[in-house]
Design a protein around this motif. Structure first.
Motif, PDB file in Angstrom:
ATOM      1  N   ASP A   1      80.144  63.409  -4.180  1.00 37.91           N
ATOM      2  CA  ASP A   1      79.124  63.130  -5.180  1.00 37.91           C
ATOM      3  C   ASP A   1      77.991  62.323  -4.556  1.00 37.91           C
ATOM      4  OD1 ASP A   1      79.991  60.494  -4.940  1.00 37.91           O
ATOM      5  OD2 ASP A   1      81.092  60.498  -6.841  1.00 37.91           O
ATOM      6  N   ASP A   2      77.051  61.884  -5.367  1.00 36.85           N
ATOM      7  CA  ASP A   2      75.883  61.155  -4.858  1.00 36.85           C
ATOM      8  C   ASP A   2      76.270  59.830  -4.204  1.00 36.85           C
ATOM      9  OD1 ASP A   2      74.269  63.175  -5.753  1.00 36.85           O
ATOM     10  OD2 ASP A   2      73.827  62.199  -7.682  1.00 36.85           O
TER      11      ASP A   2
ATOM     12  N   THR B   1      77.753  68.809  -0.764  1.00 40.08           N
ATOM     13  CA  THR B   1      77.473  68.035  -1.965  1.00 40.08           C
ATOM     14  C   THR B   1      77.652  68.924  -3.194  1.00 40.08           C
ATOM     15  OG1 THR B   1      75.119  68.561  -2.027  1.00 40.08           O
ATOM     16  CG2 THR B   1      75.800  66.683  -0.657  1.00 40.08           C
ATOM     17  N   GLU B   2      77.597  68.318  -4.339  1.00 36.60           N
ATOM     18  CA  GLU B   2      77.764  69.083  -5.579  1.00 36.60           C
ATOM     19  C   GLU B   2      76.645  70.117  -5.776  1.00 36.60           C
ATOM     20  OE1 GLU B   2      79.887  66.402  -8.846  1.00 36.60           O
ATOM     21  OE2 GLU B   2      78.190  65.347  -7.902  1.00 36.60           O
TER      22      GLU B   2
END
Length: 226
Positions: free
Chosen positions: A42-43, A18-19
């Motif tokens: 991303d989310d 993830t980021e």
């Protein structure tokens, strides 16, 4: 003649981060799975970027050194310097990412990887979600066909279905992926067409031919004056 696409050869179980994934965890993940890059989601689960070994090495490359040298690097390589100071995937990743769609033909995907010098590329569906990843080794699977399968397809799909040629007049032999064509066709103009379509068959490494013809239709006929 069915042409395989990226969806037929891609890896669907993709290691991702993830980021917010920390630098050290990214390095550990890549080492654990033996991969040279990792997609960043991303989310919403969509592809946000990609982190490669080169991105991680920026930290070592820009570590220490004379102040003057570092300032020169900053002017010339601002992005690389920024990645050297990054602590998570958000700061390390490269974006936007060169991607391919699942329905991309394999030859097109191969040209894309070669043009950019990539070992692999993420496969993204129409909704932007990561569908898989395709590597050079995956694209080479088209050559993992038996000589018998290639011969059958050339005779059935190329000679009979596409070109309406009598297989009794054209002889096909395949050895290690190389197709050998002998025999005769009715028109001389058919020879390059037969060769080109045979070469386009998946798994064909090369085409060698010794084809004859009954009529030379490649030159205009001179008609007698009235």
């Amino acid at each position: 003649m069915k042409r395989r696409t990226v969806a037929d050869v891609m890896t669907t179980k993709v290691v991702t981060v993830t980021e917010d994934t920390p630098f050290a965890e990214i390095a550990d993940t890549m080492a654990e799975h033996g991969i040279s890059s990792v997609p960043v989601l991303d989310d919403g689960g969509r592809l946000a970027g990609i982190v490669s070994e080169a991105d991680l090495l920026r930290k070592e490359e820009y570590k220490g050194g004379p102040v003057q040298q570092r300032r020169l690097r900053l002017r010339r390589h601002a992005e690389a310097e920024a990645k050297a100071g990054a602590v998570d995937a958000r700061g390390l990743m490269s974006a936007p990412v060169v991607t391919v769609a699942p329905h991309t033909p394999i030859p097109e995907a191969a040209r894309l990887l070669n043009a950019h010098g990539f070992k692999a590329a993420p496969v993204v569906a129409d909704d932007g979600r990561l569908a898989g990843i395709v590597a050079r080794r995956d694209l080479l699977r088209v050559f993992h066909r038996s000589d018998a399968d290639i011969r059958d397809e050339v005779i059935r799909d190329v000679l009979i279905c596409k070109l309406w040629q009598d297989p009794a007049e054209l002889h096909v032999r395949v050895q290690e992926g190389v197709v050998h064509l002998t025999g005769r066709v009715e028109l001389k103009s058919l020879i390059p067409i037969v060769v080109r379509m045979t070469a386009a068959t998946e798994g064909v490494v090369d085409v060698v031919h010794d084809l004859g013809y009954d009529t030379d239709d490649t030159h205009p006929t001179a008609y007698p004056r009235a």
